[in-house]
Design a protein around this motif. Sequence first.
Motif, PDB file in Angstrom:
ATOM      1  N   PRO A 166       0.833  -1.208   0.000  1.00 40.36           N
ATOM      2  CA  PRO A 166       0.000   0.000   0.000  1.00 40.36           C
ATOM      3  C   PRO A 166       0.868   1.260   0.000  1.00 40.36           C
ATOM      4  O   PRO A 166       1.913   1.302   0.666  1.00 40.36           O
ATOM      5  N   PRO A 167       0.460   2.293  -0.713  1.00 38.36           N
ATOM      6  CA  PRO A 167       1.266   3.516  -0.755  1.00 38.36           C
ATOM      7  C   PRO A 167       1.430   4.192   0.601  1.00 38.36           C
ATOM      8  O   PRO A 167       2.414   4.899   0.820  1.00 38.36           O
ATOM      9  N   ASP A 168       0.477   3.976   1.518  1.00 40.46           N
ATOM     10  CA  ASP A 168       0.570   4.657   2.808  1.00 40.46           C
ATOM     11  C   ASP A 168       1.299   3.850   3.877  1.00 40.46           C
ATOM     12  O   ASP A 168       1.348   4.253   5.047  1.00 40.46           O
ATOM     13  N   PRO A 197      -0.065   1.746  14.217  1.00 40.46           N
ATOM     14  CA  PRO A 197      -0.026   0.409  13.604  1.00 40.46           C
ATOM     15  C   PRO A 197      -0.896   0.306  12.356  1.00 40.46           C
ATOM     16  O   PRO A 197      -1.957   0.927  12.258  1.00 40.46           O
ATOM     17  N   TYR A 198      -0.430  -0.499  11.419  1.00 42.68           N
ATOM     18  CA  TYR A 198      -1.189  -0.767  10.202  1.00 42.68           C
ATOM     19  C   TYR A 198      -2.198  -1.884  10.496  1.00 42.68           C
ATOM     20  O   TYR A 198      -2.181  -2.507  11.561  1.00 42.68           O
ATOM     21  N   ALA A 199      -3.078  -2.140   9.549  1.00 36.89           N
ATOM     22  CA  ALA A 199      -4.076  -3.198   9.711  1.00 36.89           C
ATOM     23  C   ALA A 199      -3.388  -4.546   9.911  1.00 36.89           C
ATOM     24  O   ALA A 199      -2.360  -4.841   9.295  1.00 36.89           O
ATOM     25  N   SER A 200      -3.952  -5.383  10.772  1.00 37.23           N
ATOM     26  CA  SER A 200      -3.414  -6.716  11.043  1.00 37.23           C
ATOM     27  C   SER A 200      -3.855  -7.698   9.963  1.00 37.23           C
ATOM     28  O   SER A 200      -4.682  -7.374   9.099  1.00 37.23           O
ATOM     29  N   ARG A 201      -3.326  -8.915  10.026  1.00 32.12           N
ATOM     30  CA  ARG A 201      -3.739  -9.951   9.078  1.00 32.12           C
ATOM     31  C   ARG A 201      -5.262 -10.151   9.117  1.00 32.12           C
ATOM     32  O   ARG A 201      -5.920 -10.190   8.088  1.00 32.12           O
ATOM     33  N   ALA A 202      -5.831 -10.294  10.310  1.00 33.59           N
ATOM     34  CA  ALA A 202      -7.266 -10.518  10.418  1.00 33.59           C
ATOM     35  C   ALA A 202      -8.051  -9.349   9.826  1.00 33.59           C
ATOM     36  O   ALA A 202      -9.068  -9.549   9.137  1.00 33.59           O
ATOM     37  N   GLU A 203      -7.578  -8.132  10.067  1.00 27.86           N
ATOM     38  CA  GLU A 203      -8.275  -6.958   9.541  1.00 27.86           C
ATOM     39  C   GLU A 203      -8.161  -6.872   8.022  1.00 27.86           C
ATOM     40  O   GLU A 203      -9.132  -6.545   7.327  1.00 27.86           O
ATOM     41  N   GLU A 205      -7.614  -9.451   5.948  1.00 28.56           N
ATOM     42  CA  GLU A 205      -8.424 -10.522   5.371  1.00 28.56           C
ATOM     43  C   GLU A 205      -9.912 -10.272   5.580  1.00 28.56           C
ATOM     44  O   GLU A 205     -10.750 -10.821   4.855  1.00 28.56           O
ATOM     45  N   GLY A 206     -10.244  -9.413   6.528  1.00 27.10           N
ATOM     46  CA  GLY A 206     -11.628  -9.042   6.750  1.00 27.10           C
ATOM     47  C   GLY A 206     -12.110  -7.911   5.861  1.00 27.10           C
ATOM     48  O   GLY A 206     -13.273  -7.513   5.948  1.00 27.10           O
ATOM     49  N   GLY A 207     -11.211  -7.378   5.013  1.00 29.80           N
ATOM     50  CA  GLY A 207     -11.629  -6.373   4.039  1.00 29.80           C
ATOM     51  C   GLY A 207     -11.095  -4.983   4.255  1.00 29.80           C
ATOM     52  O   GLY A 207     -11.511  -4.053   3.550  1.00 29.80           O
ATOM     53  N   ALA A 208     -10.148  -4.783   5.189  1.00 28.75           N
ATOM     54  CA  ALA A 208      -9.666  -3.442   5.495  1.00 28.75           C
ATOM     55  C   ALA A 208      -9.055  -2.727   4.294  1.00 28.75           C
ATOM     56  O   ALA A 208      -9.085  -1.492   4.226  1.00 28.75           O
ATOM     57  N   LEU A 209      -8.509  -3.493   3.346  1.00 30.61           N
ATOM     58  CA  LEU A 209      -7.855  -2.876   2.184  1.00 30.61           C
ATOM     59  C   LEU A 209      -8.589  -3.179   0.872  1.00 30.61           C
ATOM     60  O   LEU A 209      -8.060  -2.903  -0.202  1.00 30.61           O
ATOM     61  N   ARG A 212      -8.805  -0.625  -2.005  1.00 29.52           N
ATOM     62  CA  ARG A 212      -7.557   0.018  -2.420  1.00 29.52           C
ATOM     63  C   ARG A 212      -7.044  -0.469  -3.769  1.00 29.52           C
ATOM     64  O   ARG A 212      -6.076   0.063  -4.290  1.00 29.52           O
ATOM     65  N   ARG A 213      -7.632  -1.523  -4.304  1.00 29.13           N
ATOM     66  CA  ARG A 213      -7.218  -2.099  -5.600  1.00 29.13           C
ATOM     67  C   ARG A 213      -5.732  -2.480  -5.585  1.00 29.13           C
ATOM     68  O   ARG A 213      -4.960  -2.121  -6.478  1.00 29.13           O
ATOM     69  N   LEU A 214      -5.361  -3.231  -4.572  1.00 30.50           N
ATOM     70  CA  LEU A 214      -3.966  -3.648  -4.409  1.00 30.50           C
ATOM     71  C   LEU A 214      -3.701  -5.061  -4.918  1.00 30.50           C
ATOM     72  O   LEU A 214      -2.573  -5.543  -4.819  1.00 30.50           O
ATOM     73  N   GLU A 215      -4.721  -5.721  -5.481  1.00 35.88           N
ATOM     74  CA  GLU A 215      -4.576  -7.123  -5.883  1.00 35.88           C
ATOM     75  C   GLU A 215      -3.530  -7.270  -6.991  1.00 35.88           C
ATOM     76  O   GLU A 215      -3.673  -6.708  -8.077  1.00 35.88           O
TER      77      GLU A 215
END
Length: 418
Positions: A166-168, A197-203, A205-209, A212-215
Amino acid sequence: MQPIRARLRRSIAAACLIVLGGCVAVPVPQEAGPPDRLGLQPARFATLPGWAEDAHAEALPAFAETCARLRQMPADRTLGGGEAAAALAGRVADWLPLCDEAAAIAPGDHAAARAFFEARFRPWLASNVRTQPSDPYGTFTGYFEPELTGSRRRRGAEQVPLLQRPPDLIAVDLGDFVPELAGRRTAGQVRDGRLVPYASRAEIEGGALDRRRLELLWLDDPIDAFFLHVQGSGRVRLAEGGIARVGFAGQNGHPYVPIGRVLVERGAMTLDQVSMQSIRAWLRAHPGEARAVMQQNPSYVFFREIRGLRPDEGPPGAFGAPLTPGRSIAVDHVHIPLGIPLWIATRDPMTQRPLNRVVLAQDVGGAIRGPVRGDLFWGWGEEAAEAAGRMRERGLWWLLLPAQLGRVAEAPASAPAR
């Protein structure tokens, strides 16, 4: 004033997470006692276990990759590392004549390669002097480049995304602020002028990003995807045709929690049963619990596509050189200078026979912490996966440093008894 500053350093260290290429990141542990510190004892090649039996010329291609990277660096740049190793490893200019000499050795000429190492280097037995007496033994594990299946466009609901950085996402070298933390990094995002802190794995995978079109790619198997995060690089066989090579681009800054430890704490297996194979088998056998267990590891890795690599070429490590199966090793670069050759003395995880050879410090890893801690790159394919997944061996290593930068003591240093 000094006690306050010391407490501040300890507080920062306890909160810091390192962002590393090749493997996932782990937290800088809280100081329960004196910090790890590298000790070096001069040795002689004659005392190195199995020195005469190695096929020394097989290490020269990996050494050549180190040299190719060194030639791209400023001549006055140091190779890094901590304590005495940094001074004994010297600067790039000290290595270039050695690179030229190694390049003149004919492929497969093991005698000439051995003579080169013996004439131009001196071995130094590494130990952790945190304990007294100092402990020269450490842990050696393995890693590999897995092959997965996937696609560039999503083809099914069960697929999981491999995300770009992610850019941020902000990575910080803590050594820029506290010299004692040189080489340690943290990561997060800036909110209201503060790094949080940045989003965790659970967050994530829960849709936090999700918006952002990072796929970067879509992977067919979430368990395979999880282990790709652990290895840090891989090959994805695409449904559209061809293979995409992917490598580490960043990490969310959360601590790496080994899920093998989680399963041990749950009573699912014993510590001596833990391996990549046993963990994978448990996750397959418990599909209803697998996602929750994997999310116990909040660390999340972001990837980039690596183009231009040959099929027989390894992924680039943190040093910037392509990794060589069986001859590249990940180290803790806080203690060990990147790019240098080392002599390892451990055991083959498949045969339990001695594994003694010249390797090159060309990568780092989040779980690789301490002066005597290595992660051997086994390559790619099923055999590499099997060996890497099972490797957890005790062993020793010696730093091979330019002879002109250090003098060996007259009395030979014997290898410690096993």
